[in-house]
Write a protein that holds these residues in place. Structure first.
Motif, PDB file in Angstrom:
ATOM      1  N   GLN A 181       1.646 -10.236  -2.056  1.00  0.00           N
ATOM      2  CA  GLN A 181       1.017 -10.034  -0.746  1.00  0.00           C
ATOM      3  C   GLN A 181       1.698  -8.898   0.003  1.00  0.00           C
ATOM      4  OE1 GLN A 181      -1.809 -11.482   0.595  1.00  0.00           O
ATOM      5  NE2 GLN A 181      -1.527  -9.865   2.089  1.00  0.00           N
ATOM      6  N   ASN A 184       0.264  -1.331   0.528  1.00  0.00           N
ATOM      7  CA  ASN A 184      -0.852  -0.470   0.131  1.00  0.00           C
ATOM      8  C   ASN A 184      -1.744  -0.149   1.323  1.00  0.00           C
ATOM      9  OD1 ASN A 184      -0.364  -0.031  -2.593  1.00  0.00           O
ATOM     10  ND2 ASN A 184      -1.481  -1.852  -3.236  1.00  0.00           N
ATOM     11  N   ARG A 185      -2.054  -1.167   2.111  1.00  0.00           N
ATOM     12  CA  ARG A 185      -2.894  -0.950   3.296  1.00  0.00           C
ATOM     13  C   ARG A 185      -2.204  -0.040   4.305  1.00  0.00           C
ATOM     14  NH1 ARG A 185      -3.282  -6.454   3.761  1.00  0.00           N
ATOM     15  NH2 ARG A 185      -4.553  -7.172   2.067  1.00  0.00           N
ATOM     16  N   ALA A 186      -0.915  -0.255   4.504  1.00  0.00           N
ATOM     17  CA  ALA A 186      -0.169   0.570   5.453  1.00  0.00           C
ATOM     18  C   ALA A 186      -0.136   2.024   4.991  1.00  0.00           C
ATOM     19  CB  ALA A 186       1.253   0.033   5.618  1.00  0.00           C
ATOM     20  N   ARG A 222       7.146   0.036  -1.729  1.00  0.00           N
ATOM     21  CA  ARG A 222       6.103  -0.520  -2.588  1.00  0.00           C
ATOM     22  C   ARG A 222       6.552  -0.498  -4.048  1.00  0.00           C
ATOM     23  NH1 ARG A 222       0.513   2.601  -2.977  1.00  0.00           N
ATOM     24  NH2 ARG A 222       1.947   4.069  -3.905  1.00  0.00           N
ATOM     25  N   ASP A 233      -2.354   3.488   3.070  1.00  0.00           N
ATOM     26  CA  ASP A 233      -3.707   4.028   3.200  1.00  0.00           C
ATOM     27  C   ASP A 233      -4.045   4.417   4.628  1.00  0.00           C
ATOM     28  OD1 ASP A 233      -4.138   3.767   0.500  1.00  0.00           O
ATOM     29  OD2 ASP A 233      -5.226   1.868   0.666  1.00  0.00           O
ATOM     30  N   THR A 234      -3.487   3.721   5.595  1.00  0.00           N
ATOM     31  CA  THR A 234      -3.807   4.014   6.995  1.00  0.00           C
ATOM     32  C   THR A 234      -2.845   5.005   7.628  1.00  0.00           C
ATOM     33  OG1 THR A 234      -2.552   2.099   7.767  1.00  0.00           O
ATOM     34  CG2 THR A 234      -4.909   1.774   7.342  1.00  0.00           C
ATOM     35  N   ARG A 279       0.442  -5.676  -1.398  1.00  0.00           N
ATOM     36  CA  ARG A 279      -0.897  -5.356  -0.881  1.00  0.00           C
ATOM     37  C   ARG A 279      -0.824  -4.856   0.559  1.00  0.00           C
ATOM     38  NH1 ARG A 279      -2.246  -9.982  -3.979  1.00  0.00           N
ATOM     39  NH2 ARG A 279      -2.001 -11.314  -2.168  1.00  0.00           N
ATOM     40  N   ASP A 280       0.038  -5.473   1.358  1.00  0.00           N
ATOM     41  CA  ASP A 280       0.200  -5.042   2.749  1.00  0.00           C
ATOM     42  C   ASP A 280       0.726  -3.612   2.821  1.00  0.00           C
ATOM     43  OD1 ASP A 280      -0.672  -7.549   3.530  1.00  0.00           O
ATOM     44  OD2 ASP A 280       1.345  -8.293   4.001  1.00  0.00           O
TER      45      ASP A 280
END
Length: 57
Positions: free
Chosen positions: A10, A16-18, A38, A20-21, A13-14
């Motif tokens: 998890q 990855n989102r950070a 990561r 990406d943004t 994944r968090d």
């Protein structure tokens, strides 16, 4: 152990989102830091998920 592995996944994944943004040109150092974190998580996940052979003495 599975719960710990799920938490690591998890967190991966968090991150990855950070990543990406966080694409602003002035934030590239932040992106590099997040990518290192990561990668470290990915390595820990791989270590935990890989069965180990018994040690020989």
């Amino acid at each position: 152990m599975q719960s710990h592995l799920d938490k690591l996944r998890q967190a991966h994944r968090d991150l990855n989102r950070a990543i990406d943004t966080t694409r602003a040109p002035g934030r590239q150092e932040d992106v590099k830091r997040l990518k290192k974190m990561r990668l470290a998580l990915k390595d820990r996940i791989a270590d935990i998920g890989t069965p180990r052979s018994p040690r020989r003495v």
